[in-house]
Scaffold this active site. Structure first.
Site, PDB file in Angstrom:
ATOM      1  CG  HIS A 239      -1.782  -1.135   1.429  1.00  0.00           C
ATOM      2  ND1 HIS A 239      -2.829  -1.424   0.587  1.00  0.00           N
ATOM      3  CD2 HIS A 239      -1.811  -2.096   2.393  1.00  0.00           C
ATOM      4  CE1 HIS A 239      -3.461  -2.499   1.018  1.00  0.00           C
ATOM      5  NE2 HIS A 239      -2.859  -2.929   2.109  1.00  0.00           N
TER       6      HIS A 239
HETATM    7  C1  BDR Z   1      -3.416   1.552   4.746  1.00  0.00           C
HETATM    8  O1  BDR Z   1      -3.836   1.295   6.086  1.00  0.00           O
HETATM    9  C2  BDR Z   1      -2.738   0.976   6.886  1.00  0.00           C
HETATM   10  O2  BDR Z   1      -2.999  -0.175   7.648  1.00  0.00           O
HETATM   11  C3  BDR Z   1      -1.550   0.811   5.973  1.00  0.00           C
HETATM   12  O3  BDR Z   1      -0.375   1.301   6.608  1.00  0.00           O
HETATM   13  C4  BDR Z   1      -1.909   1.639   4.764  1.00  0.00           C
HETATM   14  O4  BDR Z   1      -1.505   2.987   4.929  1.00  0.00           O
HETATM   15  C5  BDR Z   1      -3.984   0.474   3.847  1.00  0.00           C
HETATM   16  O5  BDR Z   1      -5.381   0.479   3.902  1.00  0.00           O
END
Ligand code: BDR
Ligand code: CA
Length: 311
Positions: A239
Site C-alpha cells: 500500500h
Molecule cells: C493503509 O492502512 C494501513 O494499515 C496501511 O499502513 C496503509 O496505509 C492500507 O489500507
C-alpha cells in the site's frame, strides 16, 4: 529532486515506504510527521524514530501530530501490524529527539519555504493534513500536490474496502479529516486499494523470498516486518510503498480524474470514497482527485526490489 514531507502512522507497509524513500536519490525528505492510525500515536512516533535510526538518518526533523481523529473514536490495526506496529522486528529504542515543532507547524513552514517544490505524502489517516488546512486555508494552493495512500474507489475489481465493505482504513479512521482535505482544493493523487491490492502489483511470496534470501540487515528487517503477513495473506499488499513509488516515478502509473467525496455518517459505509460517475453530473472543474487505476507491474515491482534490498 522532489522535496517531500512524509506524514505517516508506522505501520509495517509504512516502514517499507521509509526504506524506499530514504534509498531514493530522486527524493529529499524535509520532515517526517506522525499521526495516530495503525497504532497509537506514541508507538507510531517511536516507530518513525526507530526506522530513521535504522536507516542512519539523523538530520530529518521528526514531528508529532494528531493523537486522535477529528471526531470519530480512535481505533487501530494492531491485528495486522503487530503489538508494536512493526511486526516481529525488534529495533532498538530510539535515541533521537523529537523536533519541537508540531506536524502542522512544520507542514506550514515548509510550504512557505518551498511552495510548489513541496509534495505532501500522507500514508496514514489525513488528520494532520486536515488540521494544517484548517490552520491555514491557503495551504492547498501553496504546495505542488498531496499524494495519499487512501481510498477504495471501485474503479478496478479490487477497489472495495478493507476497514468495512467499501472503505479503506486510512480514510475510514478519520473520515471527517479526509472530507476536509478532499474538499479543500489541494491537488490530490490517490493511490488506493484499487491498485494496492491488485494481485499483479502485490509482493508475491516468491518475490518476498527472493528479497529476504539476500540476508543483509535491510532484508533481515523486511523479513521481520512482513513474514507473518506474507504467510497469512499469501503475499503482501504494497500500500504505502506504492504511493511513494508514484512520487519517485509517476510515469509508471495511469490515473483518472474524478470528483470524489467522503461518506462520514453511513451506517455501513463510513469512510467510503464516493466517485461521481454519472456522466450528466460530471462537471470537469469539480474533479478533485487523480485516482491511480493502473500500474506498470514490472517497473513498479522492479523498483521495490531494487530499493528495499539493501544493496
Ligand atoms: C493503509 O492502512 C494501513 O494499515 C496501511 O499502513 C496503509 O496505509 C492500507 O489500507
Ligand atoms: Ca500507513
Amino acid at each position: 529532486m522532489k522535496h517531500i514531507i512524509l506524514d505517516t502512522d508506522p505501520g509495517i507497509d509504512d516502514a517499507l515506504a521509509f526504506i524506499l524513500a530514504f534509498n531514493s536519490p530522486e527524493l529529499k525528505v524535509e520532515a517526517v510527521t506522525t499521526v495516530a492510525g495503525n497504532v497509537n500515536h506514541m508507538k507510531g512516533h517511536r516507530n518513525a524514530k526507530k526506522l530513521l535510526e535504522f536507516l542512519g538518518i539523523t538530520d530529518v526533523p521528526v514531528c508529532e501530530g494528531a493523537v486522535i481523529p477529528l471526531i470519530k473514536k480512535l481505533s487501530h490495526a494492531e491485528e495486522f501490524h503487530g503489538k508494536t506496529g512493526l511486526g516481529d522486528s525488534e529495533l532498538p529504542e530510539p535515541m533521537m529527539a523529537t523536533d519541537p515543532r508540531s506536524a502542522v507547524d512544520i507542514i506550514l513552514e515548509k510550504a512557505n519555504e518551498l511552495g510548489k517544490e513541496l509534495t505532501l505524502v500522507a500514508i496514514g489517516p489525513l488528520t494532520n493534513i486536515a488540521v494544517a488546512i484548517l490552520a491555514n486555508p491557503t495551504l492547498p494552493e501553496k504546495v505542488d500536490k498531496l499524494v495519499i495512500m487512501g481510498g477504495a474507489f471501485n474503479l478496478t475489481p479490487y477497489g472495495h474496502g478493507n476497514a468495512n465493505s467499501v472503505a479503506e482504513f486510512n480514510i475510514w479512521l478519520d473520515p471527517e479529516a479526509a472530507k476536509i482535505v478532499f474538499n479543500s482544493g489541494i491537488p490530490i493523487v490517490a493511490v488506493g486499494l484499487d491498485t494496492t491490492t491488485h494481485p499483479d502489483y502485490r509482493m508475491s511470496r516468491e518475490m518476498f523470498e527472493g528479497i529476504v534470501s539476500r540476508g543483509n540487515r535491510t532484508t533481515d528487517l523486511v523479513n521481520d516486518l512482513c513474514k507473518d503477513l506474507v504467510e497469512r495473506f499469501n503475499g503482501f499488499s504494497l500500500h504505502d510503498p506504492q504511493a511513494m513509488a508514484y512520487i519517485i516515478d509517476p510515469t509508471m502509473f495511469t490515473t483518472e480524474k474524478y470528483k470524489v467525496d467522503v461518506e462520514c455518517s453511513g451506517e455501513l459505509t463510513r469512510g467510503m470514497t464516493v466517485v461521481e460517475r454519472r456522466l450528466y453530473r460530471i462537471v470537469k472543474d469539480e474533479a478533485n482527485v487523480d485516482v491511480v487505476v493502473k500500474v506498470e507491474a514490472s517497473r513498479f515491482l522492479g523498483l521495490i526490489k531494487e530499493r528495499i534490498s539493501g544493496e
